[in-house]
Design an enzyme around this catalytic site. Structure first.
Site, PDB file in Angstrom:
ATOM      1  N   HIS A  37      51.387  77.993 106.485  1.00 40.46           N
ATOM      2  CA  HIS A  37      52.284  79.032 105.983  1.00 40.46           C
ATOM      3  C   HIS A  37      53.197  79.508 107.106  1.00 40.46           C
ATOM      4  O   HIS A  37      52.738  79.842 108.202  1.00 40.46           O
ATOM      5  CB  HIS A  37      51.487  80.217 105.438  1.00 40.46           C
ATOM      6  CG  HIS A  37      50.966  79.990 104.056  1.00 40.46           C
ATOM      7  ND1 HIS A  37      50.502  81.008 103.252  1.00 40.46           N
ATOM      8  CD2 HIS A  37      50.827  78.859 103.330  1.00 40.46           C
ATOM      9  CE1 HIS A  37      50.105  80.518 102.085  1.00 40.46           C
ATOM     10  NE2 HIS A  37      50.291  79.213 102.119  1.00 40.46           N
TER      11      HIS A  37
ATOM     12  N   TYR B 167      51.184  91.039  99.892  1.00 41.90           N
ATOM     13  CA  TYR B 167      50.465  92.310  99.990  1.00 41.90           C
ATOM     14  C   TYR B 167      51.332  93.367  99.314  1.00 41.90           C
ATOM     15  O   TYR B 167      52.477  93.583  99.737  1.00 41.90           O
ATOM     16  CB  TYR B 167      50.234  92.707 101.444  1.00 41.90           C
ATOM     17  CG  TYR B 167      49.345  91.765 102.239  1.00 41.90           C
ATOM     18  CD1 TYR B 167      47.990  92.045 102.415  1.00 41.90           C
ATOM     19  CD2 TYR B 167      49.867  90.617 102.834  1.00 41.90           C
ATOM     20  CE1 TYR B 167      47.174  91.201 103.157  1.00 41.90           C
ATOM     21  CE2 TYR B 167      49.055  89.765 103.578  1.00 41.90           C
ATOM     22  CZ  TYR B 167      47.712  90.063 103.738  1.00 41.90           C
ATOM     23  OH  TYR B 167      46.917  89.224 104.472  1.00 41.90           O
TER      24      TYR B 167
ATOM     25  N   PRO C 161      39.860  93.539 105.205  1.00 41.02           N
ATOM     26  CA  PRO C 161      40.447  92.205 105.017  1.00 41.02           C
ATOM     27  C   PRO C 161      41.969  92.191 105.038  1.00 41.02           C
ATOM     28  O   PRO C 161      42.564  91.112 105.093  1.00 41.02           O
ATOM     29  CB  PRO C 161      39.904  91.769 103.648  1.00 41.02           C
ATOM     30  CG  PRO C 161      39.529  93.036 102.955  1.00 41.02           C
ATOM     31  CD  PRO C 161      39.118  93.990 104.025  1.00 41.02           C
TER      32      PRO C 161
ATOM     33  N   LYS D 188      41.803  89.176 109.508  1.00 43.01           N
ATOM     34  CA  LYS D 188      41.410  89.079 110.906  1.00 43.01           C
ATOM     35  C   LYS D 188      39.924  88.774 111.125  1.00 43.01           C
ATOM     36  O   LYS D 188      39.534  88.415 112.243  1.00 43.01           O
ATOM     37  CB  LYS D 188      41.749  90.384 111.645  1.00 43.01           C
ATOM     38  CG  LYS D 188      43.235  90.635 111.770  1.00 43.01           C
ATOM     39  CD  LYS D 188      43.900  89.534 112.562  1.00 43.01           C
ATOM     40  CE  LYS D 188      45.409  89.590 112.482  1.00 43.01           C
ATOM     41  NZ  LYS D 188      46.044  88.382 112.983  1.00 43.01           N
TER      42      LYS D 188
ATOM     43  N   TYR E 236      50.073  89.111 113.047  1.00 44.58           N
ATOM     44  CA  TYR E 236      49.547  88.360 111.898  1.00 44.58           C
ATOM     45  C   TYR E 236      49.160  86.949 112.300  1.00 44.58           C
ATOM     46  O   TYR E 236      48.125  86.414 111.891  1.00 44.58           O
ATOM     47  CB  TYR E 236      50.584  88.329 110.779  1.00 44.58           C
ATOM     48  CG  TYR E 236      50.029  87.853 109.452  1.00 44.58           C
ATOM     49  CD1 TYR E 236      49.317  88.720 108.629  1.00 44.58           C
ATOM     50  CD2 TYR E 236      50.223  86.542 109.009  1.00 44.58           C
ATOM     51  CE1 TYR E 236      48.812  88.294 107.403  1.00 44.58           C
ATOM     52  CE2 TYR E 236      49.716  86.105 107.790  1.00 44.58           C
ATOM     53  CZ  TYR E 236      49.019  86.994 106.998  1.00 44.58           C
ATOM     54  OH  TYR E 236      48.495  86.570 105.796  1.00 44.58           O
TER      55      TYR E 236
END
Length: 390
Positions: A72, A201, A293, A297, A385
């Protein structure tokens, strides 16, 4: 039984550490309370940072990961109406994350244990850690009704939040930092194509939602719910309806519905235990820290712990180097706290907390607006991220 390192827990952290030590000629044995089938039945995260991928590459156990994993280049934040794409590849000089289920990574490590000479003892019950403050700790356990004992130089606890390893450190030595969140994540796993080729998200007035995936044909979705909710109260239809609302119209138009393969509610917690080393005992992964979550991580933090632990232990046994062992806790915790910060801040940004009022909501909206218009803000998010350096 005598060995150099006794590893408690045969999840991904324990198996990864075992393989790394064996690759460097360090003797070790892994004790696991559950059966192999039970370990593989646990449904966990599936977004891998560079550190996790690189360790699998280093071991030469990345064939399936490369063939089946989904690289990704970015992910999305949503506020009910728009998608704010964070282009992690462009913002971090070409770095990516890879979607590959934790269960599959664990399977890869399990399948290689015989060939690589990694001894794993499953169904080792009643495990207790003794003399961790000495140079000769030992671990008795029971298997098939018979008592056994492992004598070693070091013990590494990879046995999760509820395992015995952290409890072997005296309360007078350790410090717990904890934040429990007033909601849980209700998740559904279904054999349907994902609604977007990257994660979403979402912060909606009805609550948080996440659109994720395990493959191009298997999707994982979440909504946050009060801790008082029960899975039985959420039919598949009700959950799909709620997801369509919270993820926003663009994602909703591409949602494919299907029966749940698995459905559960997971509480959220931020937790850090310090120090991560006491005497001859080192802690890795969930035995020392838990992250919400949000931001994916958990497994990756365990992998960075394993990286530091493997370097320290191989240095000790192969080079008579004590410095990395002495520095292990401080080194690992420096990265842990940065990842805890990112997971906490993303959780605060994307969830509606019961105590929040109009001011807090306005701050969330202002932060999302800033992120949408600021390359600097997006770069900071992307760097965290994709995973900070080890």
């Amino acid at each position: 039984m005598k060995t150099q390192v006794c590893i408690i827990g045969a999840g991904p952290a324990g198996l990864l550490l075992g393989h790394l030590l064996r690759a460097e000629g360090v003797d070790c044995v892994v004790l696991e309370r559950r059966s192999p089938d039970y370990v593989l039945s646990r449904i966990r995260a599936g977004v891998l940072e560079n550190i996790t991928v690189s360790l699998m590459e280093r071991l030469g156990l990345d064939q399936r990961l490369k063939a089946e994993g989904l690289p990704h280049d970015g992910f999305n934040l949503a506020d009910g109406e728009r998608l704010i794409r964070i282009d992690i590849a462009e913002l971090t000089g070409g770095q990516q994350v890879v979607v590959y289920g934790q269960t599959e990574l664990t399977r890869d490590l399990m399948d290689a244990r015989e060939e690589r000479g990694l001894e794993v003892i499953y169904e080792a019950e009643e495990t207790v850690l003794f003399d961790v403050e000495s140079d000769a700790p030992y671990v008795p356990y029971t298997r098939d009704g018979t008592q056994h004992r492992v004598d070693c130089r070091f013990i590494v606890g990879c046995d999760g939040f509820h395992g015995p390893s952290r409890k072997a450190i005296p309360a007078s030595v350790g410090m717990e930092y904890q934040r429990e969140y007033p909601f849980g994540w209700l998740g559904i796993l279904a054999d349907v194509p994902p609604c977007n080729h990257e994660l979403i998200y979402a912060n909606h007035e009805r609550g948080f939602a996440l659109a994720s995936m395990r493959s191009e044909t298997r999707s994982r979705y979440y909504v946050d719910v009060p801790l008082t909710d029960k899975v039985e109260e959420w039919s598949d239809e009700r959950l799909w309806d709620e997801l369509a609302i919270r993820l926003g119209p663009e994602a909703a138009a591409n949602i494919t519905r299907g029966p749940a393969l698995e459905k559960s509610i997971a509480p959220l917690r931020s937790f850090v235990f310090a120090p991560m080393r006491h005497g001859s005992l080192l802690l890795c992964g969930d035995s020392a820290h838990i992250v919400p979550p949000t931001g994916a991580k958990g497994l990756n933090l365990a992998a960075s712990d394993v990286h530091y632990a493997a370097e320290a232990l191989t240095g000790f046994f192969n080079k008579s180097d004590n410095d990395a062992i002495a520095a292990y806790s401080d080194t690992a915790l420096a990265r842990v706290w940065k990842s805890e910060r990112f997971s906490w801040s993303l959780t605060k940004l994307m969830h509606r907390f019961p105590e929040d009022g109009p001011f807090e909501r306005a701050m969330q909206q202002a932060e999302l607006d800033y992120i949408a218009s600021s390359r600097a803000a997006q770069t900071s998010i992307a760097e965290n991220y994709v995973g900070l350096p080890v």
